[in-house]
Design an enzyme around this catalytic site. Structure first.
Site, PDB file in Angstrom:
ATOM      1  N   LYS A 191       1.066  -1.044  -0.076  1.00  0.00           N
ATOM      2  CA  LYS A 191      -0.109  -0.137   0.006  1.00  0.00           C
ATOM      3  C   LYS A 191       0.901   1.278  -0.077  1.00  0.00           C
ATOM      4  O   LYS A 191       1.996   1.113  -0.185  1.00  0.00           O
ATOM      5  CB  LYS A 191      -0.980   0.131   1.261  1.00  0.00           C
ATOM      6  CG  LYS A 191      -1.773  -1.344   1.127  1.00  0.00           C
ATOM      7  CD  LYS A 191      -2.669  -1.336   2.308  1.00  0.00           C
ATOM      8  CE  LYS A 191      -4.108  -0.717   1.704  1.00  0.00           C
ATOM      9  NZ  LYS A 191      -5.073  -0.731   2.708  1.00  0.00           N
ATOM     10  N   GLU A 197      -1.320  -1.453  -4.518  1.00  0.00           N
ATOM     11  CA  GLU A 197      -2.142  -0.300  -4.471  1.00  0.00           C
ATOM     12  C   GLU A 197      -1.720   0.946  -5.149  1.00  0.00           C
ATOM     13  O   GLU A 197      -0.189   1.517  -5.237  1.00  0.00           O
ATOM     14  CB  GLU A 197      -2.618   0.002  -2.770  1.00  0.00           C
ATOM     15  CG  GLU A 197      -3.713   1.178  -2.878  1.00  0.00           C
ATOM     16  CD  GLU A 197      -3.755   1.797  -1.519  1.00  0.00           C
ATOM     17  OE1 GLU A 197      -4.706   0.819  -0.790  1.00  0.00           O
ATOM     18  OE2 GLU A 197      -3.080   2.555  -1.134  1.00  0.00           O
TER      19      GLU A 197
END
Length: 298
Positions: A180, A214
């Site tokens: 992420k 992400e």
């Protein structure tokens, strides 16, 4: 040789959580609710009293948590018999009979709140999940949950998502690699670009482990594709940007859309051509389903 326990109802299916996990969760819940006994039932209900109770749905919905419900009553008193009339995933209508509970009245009264709390909570998750699944029908997009679950209840809530017709994302941080924004920020501070960071991570994990990355901007896609991500998560993208991303990725990775997904927006997101839509609301915002337990003392 010890006899196998009697079946509690419809044959278990893919929606059922592991029994050992259910037993552990229910034991903790009963210990919390009656740490040194049920004073109300013990003071008011004769030890010899028996009862039959029927679990009834008061609203439309989807059932989940049948195993947890039965386990709560049986742990309250092993002499209680629970007969599930419907399997998890079954549609519910007002007045639908869900289960019959028979045995010592004290035990039924003691187990009632924990059994209902779990069944109502999990049926609420399954009901909301079914609404999302129905909303994207025919698009090819898969609805999945997230790790935004109630602490301690994840295994039950993810089973309820399956009962609602959707799929599970990671069960835990141990299941797969997902990089992420904060992971990439740490790697950038170490002097690694995005593509280089992804390749470095890939070199440290087994070849069987999935790697998801992400992104929150279109200009990050080229580097993520260069790094060789298996799945690209588009975080909080507008549908028009998702369309652009789908065209740019062009089948080189699975595409997941996430962030702020609602019943009002999920169809438009699905129609962009993404493979997966992850929805935190399935577990963090599902209202409890109205189920009632009516007891008749004999």
């Amino acid at each position: 040789m010890t006899a196998a326990p009697a079946p509690i109802g419809p044959r278990p299916g893919d929606a059922d959580p592991p029994l050992a996990a259910v037993e552990q969760i229910v034991a903790l819940a009963l210990a919390e609710d009656a740490p040194w006994g049920d004073l109300s039932s013990e003071a008011s209900t004769p030890a010899s009293a028996t009862a039959t109770a029927r679990l009834v749905s008061r609203v439309d919905g989807v059932l989940a948590g049948g195993l947890a419900l039965a386990t709560a009553f049986r742990r309250a008193d092993p002499r209680i018999e629970v007969r599930l009339l419907l399997a998890d995933g079954a549609p519910l209508a007002p007045g639908a009979d869900v289960a019959v509970v028979e045995g010592p009245a004290r035990g039924i009264l003691t187990g009632e709140r924990v059994a209902l709390n779990l069944a109502q909570r999990l049926s609420g998750v399954a009901t909301l999940t079914r609404a999302y699944v129905d909303a994207v029908a025919g698009t090819g997009a898969r609805i999945v949950d997230t790790r935004k679950t109630t602490p301690g209840l994840r295994v039950l809530e993810k089973a309820a998502v399956r009962a609602g017709g959707a799929h599970n994302h990671r069960h835990s941080l141990s299941d797969a690699v997902m990089l992420k924004d904060n992971h990439l920020a740490v790697l950038a501070a170490e002097g690694l670009g995005v593509a280089e960071a992804i390749r470095a991570v890939r070199s440290r994990i087994p070849h069987t482990t999935t790697l998801e990355v992400e992104v929150d901007r279109l200009d990050q896609l080229d580097a993520v594709l260069e790094g060789g991500a298996d799945i690209i998560l588009l975080d909080n993208f507008a549908p028009s940007d998702i369309l652009t991303a789908v065209a740019q990725i062009d089948g080189r990775a699975l595409i997941e859309a996430s962030g702020g997904v609602t019943l009002g927006t999920v169809r438009a997101i699905a129609e962009t051509g993404v493979d997966i839509i992850s929805v935190g609301a399935l577990t963090h915002s599902a209202p409890a389903l109205d189920l009632g337990l009516d007891i008749a003392v004999r």
